[in-house]
Design a protein around this motif. Structure first.
Motif, PDB file in Angstrom:
ATOM      1  N   MET A 144     -27.465 -14.539 -18.512  1.00 50.07           N
ATOM      2  CA  MET A 144     -27.745 -15.977 -18.522  1.00 50.07           C
ATOM      3  C   MET A 144     -28.785 -16.317 -17.465  1.00 50.07           C
ATOM      4  SD  MET A 144     -23.740 -17.226 -18.900  1.00 50.07           S
ATOM      5  CE  MET A 144     -24.100 -18.974 -18.648  1.00 50.07           C
ATOM      6  N   LEU A 145     -29.853 -16.994 -17.890  1.00 50.13           N
ATOM      7  CA  LEU A 145     -30.838 -17.575 -16.981  1.00 50.13           C
ATOM      8  C   LEU A 145     -30.637 -19.083 -17.021  1.00 50.13           C
ATOM      9  CD1 LEU A 145     -34.097 -15.609 -17.905  1.00 50.13           C
ATOM     10  CD2 LEU A 145     -32.797 -15.434 -15.784  1.00 50.13           C
ATOM     11  N   VAL A 146     -30.277 -19.668 -15.879  1.00 50.69           N
ATOM     12  CA  VAL A 146     -29.900 -21.075 -15.855  1.00 50.69           C
ATOM     13  C   VAL A 146     -30.845 -21.840 -14.936  1.00 50.69           C
ATOM     14  CG1 VAL A 146     -28.014 -22.693 -15.529  1.00 50.69           C
ATOM     15  CG2 VAL A 146     -27.510 -20.340 -16.181  1.00 50.69           C
ATOM     16  N   TYR A 147     -31.640 -22.726 -15.518  1.00 48.32           N
ATOM     17  CA  TYR A 147     -32.621 -23.526 -14.776  1.00 48.32           C
ATOM     18  C   TYR A 147     -32.016 -24.886 -14.449  1.00 48.32           C
ATOM     19  CZ  TYR A 147     -36.139 -20.091 -16.247  1.00 48.32           C
ATOM     20  OH  TYR A 147     -36.852 -18.939 -16.446  1.00 48.32           O
ATOM     21  N   SER A 148     -31.742 -25.134 -13.177  1.00 48.15           N
ATOM     22  CA  SER A 148     -31.138 -26.412 -12.791  1.00 48.15           C
ATOM     23  C   SER A 148     -31.229 -26.608 -11.290  1.00 48.15           C
ATOM     24  CB  SER A 148     -29.661 -26.450 -13.217  1.00 48.15           C
ATOM     25  OG  SER A 148     -29.046 -27.658 -12.812  1.00 48.15           O
ATOM     26  N   SER A 149     -31.298 -27.865 -10.870  1.00 46.34           N
ATOM     27  CA  SER A 149     -31.243 -28.191  -9.440  1.00 46.34           C
ATOM     28  C   SER A 149     -29.836 -28.037  -8.894  1.00 46.34           C
ATOM     29  CB  SER A 149     -31.716 -29.626  -9.206  1.00 46.34           C
ATOM     30  OG  SER A 149     -30.800 -30.550  -9.797  1.00 46.34           O
ATOM     31  N   GLY A 150     -28.828 -28.091  -9.782  1.00 39.74           N
ATOM     32  CA  GLY A 150     -27.440 -27.980  -9.348  1.00 39.74           C
ATOM     33  C   GLY A 150     -26.849 -29.265  -8.807  1.00 39.74           C
ATOM     34  N   PHE A 189     -27.977 -15.657 -13.629  1.00 41.93           N
ATOM     35  CA  PHE A 189     -29.053 -15.878 -12.664  1.00 41.93           C
ATOM     36  C   PHE A 189     -29.330 -17.385 -12.625  1.00 41.93           C
ATOM     37  CE2 PHE A 189     -29.605 -11.638 -14.296  1.00 41.93           C
ATOM     38  CZ  PHE A 189     -30.047 -10.878 -13.226  1.00 41.93           C
ATOM     39  N   PHE A 190     -29.170 -18.003 -11.451  1.00 41.87           N
ATOM     40  CA  PHE A 190     -29.518 -19.415 -11.289  1.00 41.87           C
ATOM     41  C   PHE A 190     -30.968 -19.522 -10.829  1.00 41.87           C
ATOM     42  CE2 PHE A 190     -24.886 -19.611 -10.665  1.00 41.87           C
ATOM     43  CZ  PHE A 190     -24.575 -20.602 -11.585  1.00 41.87           C
ATOM     44  N   VAL A 191     -31.707 -20.410 -11.443  1.00 42.75           N
ATOM     45  CA  VAL A 191     -33.124 -20.570 -11.130  1.00 42.75           C
ATOM     46  C   VAL A 191     -33.387 -22.013 -10.699  1.00 42.75           C
ATOM     47  CG1 VAL A 191     -35.487 -20.281 -11.971  1.00 42.75           C
ATOM     48  CG2 VAL A 191     -33.645 -18.869 -12.917  1.00 42.75           C
ATOM     49  N   GLY A 192     -33.901 -22.184  -9.469  1.00 45.89           N
ATOM     50  CA  GLY A 192     -34.326 -23.506  -9.023  1.00 45.89           C
ATOM     51  C   GLY A 192     -33.261 -24.376  -8.415  1.00 45.89           C
ATOM     52  N   LEU A 193     -32.131 -23.816  -7.972  1.00 48.77           N
ATOM     53  CA  LEU A 193     -31.100 -24.645  -7.343  1.00 48.77           C
ATOM     54  C   LEU A 193     -31.673 -25.360  -6.120  1.00 48.77           C
ATOM     55  CD1 LEU A 193     -27.950 -22.324  -7.477  1.00 48.77           C
ATOM     56  CD2 LEU A 193     -28.434 -24.332  -8.894  1.00 48.77           C
ATOM     57  N   HIS A 225     -20.698 -12.413 -13.144  1.00 43.63           N
ATOM     58  CA  HIS A 225     -21.431 -11.511 -12.253  1.00 43.63           C
ATOM     59  C   HIS A 225     -22.691 -12.269 -11.847  1.00 43.63           C
ATOM     60  CE1 HIS A 225     -22.883  -7.758 -10.528  1.00 43.63           C
ATOM     61  NE2 HIS A 225     -24.056  -8.027 -11.074  1.00 43.63           N
ATOM     62  N   CYS A 226     -22.743 -12.734 -10.608  1.00 50.03           N
ATOM     63  CA  CYS A 226     -23.764 -13.701 -10.192  1.00 50.03           C
ATOM     64  C   CYS A 226     -24.733 -13.068  -9.212  1.00 50.03           C
ATOM     65  CB  CYS A 226     -23.097 -14.916  -9.560  1.00 50.03           C
ATOM     66  SG  CYS A 226     -21.718 -15.527 -10.553  1.00 50.03           S
ATOM     67  N   GLU A 227     -25.988 -13.062  -9.580  1.00 52.68           N
ATOM     68  CA  GLU A 227     -27.026 -12.444  -8.762  1.00 52.68           C
ATOM     69  C   GLU A 227     -27.482 -13.399  -7.659  1.00 52.68           C
ATOM     70  OE1 GLU A 227     -28.852  -9.344  -8.940  1.00 52.68           O
ATOM     71  OE2 GLU A 227     -26.986  -8.847  -9.952  1.00 52.68           O
ATOM     72  N   PRO A 228     -28.098 -12.860  -6.612  1.00 52.94           N
ATOM     73  CA  PRO A 228     -28.769 -13.730  -5.644  1.00 52.94           C
ATOM     74  C   PRO A 228     -29.739 -14.668  -6.367  1.00 52.94           C
ATOM     75  CG  PRO A 228     -28.715 -11.489  -4.838  1.00 52.94           C
ATOM     76  CD  PRO A 228     -28.204 -11.453  -6.253  1.00 52.94           C
ATOM     77  N   LEU A 229     -29.980 -15.803  -5.776  1.00 52.20           N
ATOM     78  CA  LEU A 229     -30.737 -16.857  -6.432  1.00 52.20           C
ATOM     79  C   LEU A 229     -32.160 -16.437  -6.754  1.00 52.20           C
ATOM     80  CD1 LEU A 229     -29.526 -19.735  -4.137  1.00 52.20           C
ATOM     81  CD2 LEU A 229     -28.644 -19.114  -6.366  1.00 52.20           C
ATOM     82  N   VAL A 230     -32.607 -16.813  -7.928  1.00 54.20           N
ATOM     83  CA  VAL A 230     -33.995 -16.648  -8.335  1.00 54.20           C
ATOM     84  C   VAL A 230     -34.642 -18.026  -8.217  1.00 54.20           C
ATOM     85  CG1 VAL A 230     -35.557 -15.967 -10.187  1.00 54.20           C
ATOM     86  CG2 VAL A 230     -33.334 -14.855  -9.958  1.00 54.20           C
ATOM     87  N   GLN A 231     -35.791 -18.103  -7.554  1.00 54.45           N
ATOM     88  CA  GLN A 231     -36.459 -19.390  -7.398  1.00 54.45           C
ATOM     89  C   GLN A 231     -37.577 -19.540  -8.420  1.00 54.45           C
ATOM     90  OE1 GLN A 231     -35.187 -21.784  -5.482  1.00 54.45           O
ATOM     91  NE2 GLN A 231     -33.605 -20.249  -5.197  1.00 54.45           N
ATOM     92  N   ARG A 232     -38.081 -20.729  -8.557  1.00 49.63           N
ATOM     93  CA  ARG A 232     -39.146 -20.964  -9.523  1.00 49.63           C
ATOM     94  C   ARG A 232     -40.240 -21.803  -8.890  1.00 49.63           C
ATOM     95  NH1 ARG A 232     -35.878 -25.312 -13.292  1.00 49.63           N
ATOM     96  NH2 ARG A 232     -36.105 -27.118 -11.956  1.00 49.63           N
ATOM     97  N   SER A 233     -41.434 -21.662  -9.393  1.00 52.16           N
ATOM     98  CA  SER A 233     -42.485 -22.600  -9.035  1.00 52.16           C
ATOM     99  C   SER A 233     -42.302 -23.823  -9.915  1.00 52.16           C
ATOM    100  CB  SER A 233     -43.862 -21.971  -9.265  1.00 52.16           C
ATOM    101  OG  SER A 233     -43.970 -21.517 -10.602  1.00 52.16           O
ATOM    102  N   SER A 234     -42.776 -24.956  -9.473  1.00 49.12           N
ATOM    103  CA  SER A 234     -42.543 -26.189 -10.220  1.00 49.12           C
ATOM    104  C   SER A 234     -43.297 -26.180 -11.535  1.00 49.12           C
ATOM    105  CB  SER A 234     -42.983 -27.396  -9.389  1.00 49.12           C
ATOM    106  OG  SER A 234     -42.902 -28.576 -10.159  1.00 49.12           O
TER     107      SER A 234
END
Length: 393
Positions: A144-150, A189-193, A225-234
């Motif tokens: 799972m790739l999850v794009y959200s500010s949280g 994988f959380f992206v952009g929290l 199973h949660c990976e370290p955070l992945v960040q994103r460019s805007s």
């Protein structure tokens, strides 16, 4: 001839077989779930290559299906795409040439990228927990790739009342496990929290880190199973036009001056707890000492005016045990005076007190006893005042 496939976490089912007699090879298959809250308070979804390594790697090993979800209103994906790259479409033999594999991957992922990049949430709340629940309904192992500010604004994890007082461990511990999505066999994988846009104010560093920590711990409590955070460019400004509540965040210190130096002038400074103090502590955050150092001018006598008296009063939002709130608020007020004294301000000027939530600067409970988020954030402060008179020298 032997073909070998490497597993990608729990999301890949595979078998390694040698050529010759025996059963037909079983091709590894990966399901990739991509989700986005995509609200008016978040940058548009940017599926940057750095976020998609897990997809590219899976395509190099076998067949891959991608499902894309936006918001939590429906469990029907907005994207269904087979991104596998075949050497022969008829026999479904997988491509092995690296250049053709990459060309095919880019071609198949283009509509996925375009659809998700154009996604705009239609809900009036940011519901990441609900989105995780909808994605988790997909049977079997998946990545799972999850794009959200949280910045959840509804349900069990409504962060509006917590604001800068977010206690991650206590919040996660209080979540009933049976109310969480079942993320067993899901590699998340959380992206952009913590990354925001639109009307949502930027989070201070301590709050930014707390939001990231919160969702990793929630995910693990839900057996993911949660990976370290992945960040994103805007990905640019938000695409959604549906208003969503903002999460109150502490502002910078505010200075207000009342009266006339001839008859007595009062300078009032509000020091937001979320900017100056660590969670549930009177210890300063990095930069707090420097910020206070820039305010010492108000407490020094000079040729024009004389500082005669000062107060430092700690406040909290209306939350938690009263005695604990009073004790913490006084410790924080004392910490501010200690810092000013260390910079040469006369400690005898000050009277120090901590009132917890007994004397709110702004009423922060509504008629039903619920916390009013914006008012609560204003009450999380140390209020410092100094009275000055015109110098007679």
């Amino acid at each position: 001839m032997k073909r070998r496939f490497l597993a990608l976490g729990p999301a890949v089912v595979f078998t390694v077989l040698t050529a010759g007699c025996g059963p037909e090879p079983v091709t590894p298959h990966t399901t990739i779930l991509i989700g986005a809250t995509a609200t008016a308070n978040e940058p548009a979804v940017d599926m940057h290559d750095d976020n998609l390594d897990v997809v590219r790697d899976a395509v190099g090993r076998g067949t891959v299906d991608v499902l894309g979800f936006v918001g939590s209103a429906t469990d029907q994906p907005v994207v269904r795409q087979d991104v596998s790259v075949y050497y022969d479409e008829r026999t479904k033999e997988l491509e092995t040439d690296s250049e053709r594999l990459d060309t095919g991957y880019q071609k198949h992922m283009t509509p996925v990228r375009e659809k998700m990049a154009a996604s705009a949430g239609t809900q009036s709340q940011l519901d990441l927990l609900g989105l995780l629940g909808e994605m988790a309904h997909t049977n079997g192992p998946a990545t799972m790739l999850v794009y959200s500010s949280g910045l959840q604004t509804t349900g069990l994890l409504d962060l509006r009342g917590w604001g800068s007082d977010l206690d991650v461990d206590a919040t996660v511990e209080g979540l009933p496990e049976d109310k969480l999505p079942d993320l067993t066999d899901k590699h998340v994988f959380f992206v952009g929290l913590g990354q925001v846009a639109g009307p949502q104010q930027q989070l201070p560093p301590e709050m930014y880190s707390a939001v990231q920590e919160l969702w990793l711990k929630v995910c693990r409590k839900a057996h993911g199973h949660c990976e370290p955070l992945v960040q994103r460019s805007s990905g640019g400004p938000p695409l959604s036009t549906v208003p969503v509540p903002v999460i109150p965040v502490p502002s910078h210190p505010t200075v207000t001056v009342f009266g006339d130096p001839a008859t007595g002038q009062t300078v009032r400074i509000l020091l937001p707890n979320g900017v100056f103090f660590r969670k549930e502590s009177a210890d300063f955050l990095p930069g707090a000492d420097q910020a206070l150092r820039g305010m010492t001018q108000y407490f020094r006598s000079d040729a024009a005016s004389v500082a005669r008296s000062a107060t430092a009063v700690g406040h909290t939002a209306t939350s938690g045990p009263r005695d604990g709130a009073v004790e913490l608020s006084k410790k924080r007020a004392c910490r501010v005076v200690d810092a000013l004294a260390a910079d040469g301000i006369d400690r005898s000027l000050f009277k120090v007190d901590g009132v917890g939530f007994d004397r709110p600067l702004s009423p922060d409970l509504d008629s039903a006893g619920r916390l009013i988020p914006e008012a609560a954030e204003k009450n999380r402060t140390v209020e410092v005042t100094v009275t000055r008179f015109r110098s007679t020298r």
